[in-house]
Scaffold this motif. Structure first.
Motif, short mmCIF file in Angstrom:
data_model
loop_
_atom_site.label_atom_id
_atom_site.label_comp_id
_atom_site.label_asym_id
_atom_site.label_seq_id
_atom_site.Cartn_x
_atom_site.Cartn_y
_atom_site.Cartn_z
N HIS A 127 0.83 -1.20 0.00
CA HIS A 127 0.00 0.00 0.00
C HIS A 127 0.87 1.25 0.00
O HIS A 127 0.45 2.30 -0.45
CB HIS A 127 -0.96 0.00 1.19
N LEU A 130 -2.86 7.79 -6.91
CA LEU A 130 -4.16 8.15 -6.32
C LEU A 130 -4.76 9.25 -7.20
O LEU A 130 -5.11 10.33 -6.75
CB LEU A 130 -3.97 8.62 -4.87
N SER A 178 -9.37 14.96 -3.57
CA SER A 178 -9.72 13.88 -2.64
C SER A 178 -9.47 14.33 -1.20
O SER A 178 -10.34 14.20 -0.33
CB SER A 178 -8.88 12.63 -2.91
N HIS A 221 -14.03 4.37 6.02
CA HIS A 221 -12.82 3.68 5.55
C HIS A 221 -11.69 3.85 6.57
O HIS A 221 -11.53 4.92 7.16
CB HIS A 221 -12.40 4.30 4.22
N GLU A 222 -10.90 2.82 6.76
CA GLU A 222 -9.94 2.79 7.87
C GLU A 222 -8.89 3.90 7.81
O GLU A 222 -8.40 4.33 8.86
CB GLU A 222 -9.28 1.41 7.93
N ARG A 223 -8.54 4.36 6.61
CA ARG A 223 -7.59 5.49 6.54
C ARG A 223 -8.33 6.83 6.56
O ARG A 223 -7.81 7.81 7.10
CB ARG A 223 -6.73 5.40 5.27
N ALA A 224 -9.52 6.85 6.01
CA ALA A 224 -10.33 8.06 6.13
C ALA A 224 -10.58 8.37 7.60
O ALA A 224 -10.66 9.54 8.01
CB ALA A 224 -11.65 7.88 5.39
N ARG A 235 -10.17 -7.22 1.30
CA ARG A 235 -9.33 -6.19 1.94
C ARG A 235 -9.15 -6.49 3.42
O ARG A 235 -8.08 -6.26 3.99
CB ARG A 235 -9.96 -4.81 1.78
N ARG A 270 -7.58 7.25 -0.10
CA ARG A 270 -7.46 5.78 -0.01
C ARG A 270 -8.84 5.13 -0.06
O ARG A 270 -8.99 4.03 -0.58
CB ARG A 270 -6.73 5.38 1.26
N ALA A 271 -9.83 5.80 0.49
CA ALA A 271 -11.20 5.30 0.36
C ALA A 271 -11.57 5.19 -1.11
O ALA A 271 -12.31 4.29 -1.51
CB ALA A 271 -12.17 6.22 1.09
N ALA A 272 -11.03 6.09 -1.91
CA ALA A 272 -11.32 6.09 -3.36
C ALA A 272 -10.90 4.77 -4.00
O ALA A 272 -11.60 4.24 -4.87
CB ALA A 272 -10.59 7.25 -4.03
N VAL A 273 -9.77 4.24 -3.56
CA VAL A 273 -9.27 2.99 -4.13
C VAL A 273 -10.20 1.84 -3.75
O VAL A 273 -10.57 1.00 -4.57
CB VAL A 273 -7.83 2.72 -3.64
N ALA A 274 -10.61 1.84 -2.48
CA ALA A 274 -11.53 0.80 -2.01
C ALA A 274 -12.89 0.94 -2.68
O ALA A 274 -13.56 -0.06 -2.98
CB ALA A 274 -11.67 0.89 -0.49
#
Lengths: 439, 439
Positions: free
Chosen positions: A3, A10, A130, A163-166, B55, B165-169
């Motif tokens: 990752h 991105l 983003s 989302h885990e990073r969001a 994931r 990163r949510a965008a990728v998911a």
């Protein structure tokens, strides 16, 4: 799975295909000015909050095409060989100005201005949007919650709902807007946001009785901990908690039911038991309206989850990244002129802009003035742009606490109507100054 | 800045403080069963879509506490020394079963069951919920859009409207649900989702005229490219595009205005110019309703952004991670029994569950049956749980195309009412079978 730190992919594919076509047509090195702005605030909102700037600066620094990324682009024929060679050497070398993180914004506020060649500046579009669209949405919702909570502290606990990073970015944005703490440990580690948390219902259910669970928690975390008291019967749980911890019990948490009525009953019970200093924290589907509705209840703090990380009805911001000016030819000296499209319903104003917040004699904001061309700020105007990147070097980094303090000042400067939760117009009108004929 | 692969701190602090207290009270090594389920679907939705499983398996494999993470926990006194030592050795060694990725779910569906000691299983709560709540929300919205589009392809292009990163998911989840392509390059690289994209308005504005821009794009990307034709005047742009590319022009994109009326006019114009094979792609604030409204228009593909990445009104799922059973003491042989809290409005059913989708003689689903205790599936029941992790080893990984195909089958199996866009009840009722007295 890799990752990694790399941020260059991105990115929407069309940024790279545009680059390829522009390299071929000889226009990729025209000087260009892109602007980030929102045509409007979410319906009924009175102000927006700039957040994500610090993360964007990190991401711009990390924006380079590494071998694994170039291999992907080559293997999938996404761009041609000359473009791959260009990307391999890519670093952003231009300038970025923008509203400082934590400041407020309004419709058309030029919150970020990116200047460079077309090729180098167009590549940042997706990533910049983003980060800013997400973080501004969270901070804008968070600020309303902070206002609704008045002086009571707010805990951000929405990680599990996004989302885990969001989640990490949301905790950071909420802190800028005035939240006291977050449940998210990575936000603590990466950004220094203070963290909080004690126990969930599963901890009570794990033990043979609620009493055993409370004994275990108190033994390990100390009397100052917060006990979750609604697994079975709140009154009995509060009684057990004070019996075990004494009046030094730090707090009790209510996560379900009619929080206002329950808080009143629990406050009376705690006071009757001599635990007048024990705090009551409420959680469970709170948003800014739920918080405001509890203003008269004996509540000492709020935990907010879902509504925070989903922007309380506005999960994204409508920020766009538009080309507003570009040179007629290559090189530093080619004249730069305004450009704008004429799509129906989506008109845009060309030209590089600056902006000030106009203040009255009492320091209260009364307009967002956006300068087209060479207009100059007046003596009571607060200039809104700060330098963020100069010749590719990040110059706008600051501690998160500075953004947090700026936000508190920026909201305090707005007219009183700005912090009403009801739907309304933007707290100050946006005015354009100058004719926009000069870039 | 270190963003790394580590997932262990994408966790709420209370998971670690509960672990600490349970280690001290001797309950951390009790065997435990946690279940992920939603009490309800978003208002009016008829089914949900499981996404994020793949994931999550990656994230469980990466879930270990590295030195930088342990140092943060120690420096901030988040947990004590015995807990730090336990975390340093942590790897999940238990079992995970769940609904296969791409399958549908309904209220109370036990979409994930995690079994291990309390200590090892409680630590996965936040991360499991973050991933599943996000990805299921996106896939559930995406599936409705795919149904609305019937056989026309959908392009996912919402990266700029959500966390980077949510965008990728989101691109991954949309692909599972049946989207054809994504604009997100990292989703292409990491997950093999097909990517798409050609140009934006800025490319037209960069050039001295629209004609120059089109010439540049065609020269670089070939006649099969898609030209964006609404920067100035659509009719003129379509004429210029066909003049330059000939009838081999791949497509034109409309991003603003009344897309239905515009598509009809453009189709007539293209046909009159002999470009009967040139596709019309529409983008611009589309959601499942907007897509459905264009069913009769001559549209060859849809691009969807904001509404996709924000779950079209339901940006998160209400999945929870609840302790449903646990042992009375330590060790493998201690009896495991159901547990459940009694919070008002949030009751839960104890006990480890399995589930089947009940099909009629035509293979059409008519119920979601959830077994408490030892009930057994009937001959026409489709068993929904698959093994995902066994003794800490991931066993449930599959190609993304397998999840995508499963989703198409799972929707086709539902009653016809399931794919109506109007608000309604869940497409099949949820039934509990058995008394739940046995774990």
């Amino acid at each position: 799975m890799d990752h990694g730190d790399g941020t260059a992919l991105l990115t929407d594919q069309y940024e790279l295909t545009m680059l390829q076509a522009a390299l071929r047509s000889g226009t990729a090195d025209r000087r260009a000015v892109f602007e980030v702005f929102a045509r409007s605030l979410p319906a009924g909102r009175r102000y927006g909050v700039v957040a994500g700037t610090g993360r964007l600066l990190d991401a711009i620094e990390a924006f380079c095409f590494e071998p694994a990324q170039l291999e992907f682009l080559a293997a999938n024929d996404i761009v041609d060989e000359p473009t791959l060679q260009w990307l391999e050497k890519y670093r952003f070398t231009g300038n970025v100005h923008g509203y400082a993180e934590g400041d407020c914004f309004f419709p058309e506020s030029p919150i970020l201005v990116v200047e460079g060649t077309f090729g180098e500046a167009v590549l940042l579009e997706t990533l910049a949007l983003s980060i800013l669209n997400h973080d501004c949405a969270i901070a804008s919702a968070a600020s309303r919650m902070v206002q609704a909570a008045q002086d009571r502290p707010l805990i951000e606990m929405g990680s599990r709902r996004t989302h885990e990073r969001a989640a990490v970015a949301a905790a950071r944005a909420a802190y800028i807007a005035g939240f006291a703490t977050t449940s998210n440990l990575e936000a603590g580690r990466l950004y220094g946001v203070p963290t909080a948390g004690t126990s969930a219902h599963s901890f009570t259910l794990l033990h043979d009785s609620e009493r055993h669970a409370f004994e275990a928690q108190l033994a390990s975390l100390g009397a100052d901990t917060t006990l979750l008291v609604d697994t079975y019967d709140v009154e009995r749980a509060v009684g057990t908690g004070v019996e075990l911890a004494g009046p030094a019990l730090g707090g009790v948490r209510l996560d379900s039911g009619d929080l206002g009525a329950l808080a009143r009953r629990v406050r009376e019970q705690l006071d009757a038991l001599g635990a007048a200093g024990t705090r009551i924290v409420v959680t469970g589907d709170l948003d800014e309206y739920g918080i405001a509705a509890l203003a008269a209840a004996p509540v000492d703090g709020y935990g907010v989850g879902t509504s925070l990380v989903t922007g309380s009805g506005a999960p994204t911001t409508s920020l766009v990244y538009k080309l507003v000016a570009r040179a007629d030819g290559p090189g530093e000296d080619a004249p730069v002129r305004p450009v704008a499209k004429r799509s129906p319903g989506k008109p845009s104003r060309g030209g590089r802009k600056t902006a000030v917040r106009r203040l009255d004699g009492h320091g209260v904001a009364h307009a967002e003035a956006i300068f087209l061309g060479e207009a100059a700020p007046g003596p009571r105007d607060r200039v809104l742009h700060v330098p963020l990147v100069r010749d590719g070097e990040v110059v706008g980094r600051e501690p998160l606490t500075a953004s947090r303090e700026r936000h508190a000042r920026a909201v305090a400067e707005l007219p009183a109507s700005a912090v009403r939760l009801s739907r309304g117009e933007p707290a100050v009108p946006t005015e354009f100054v100058g004719d926009g004929t000069r870039p």
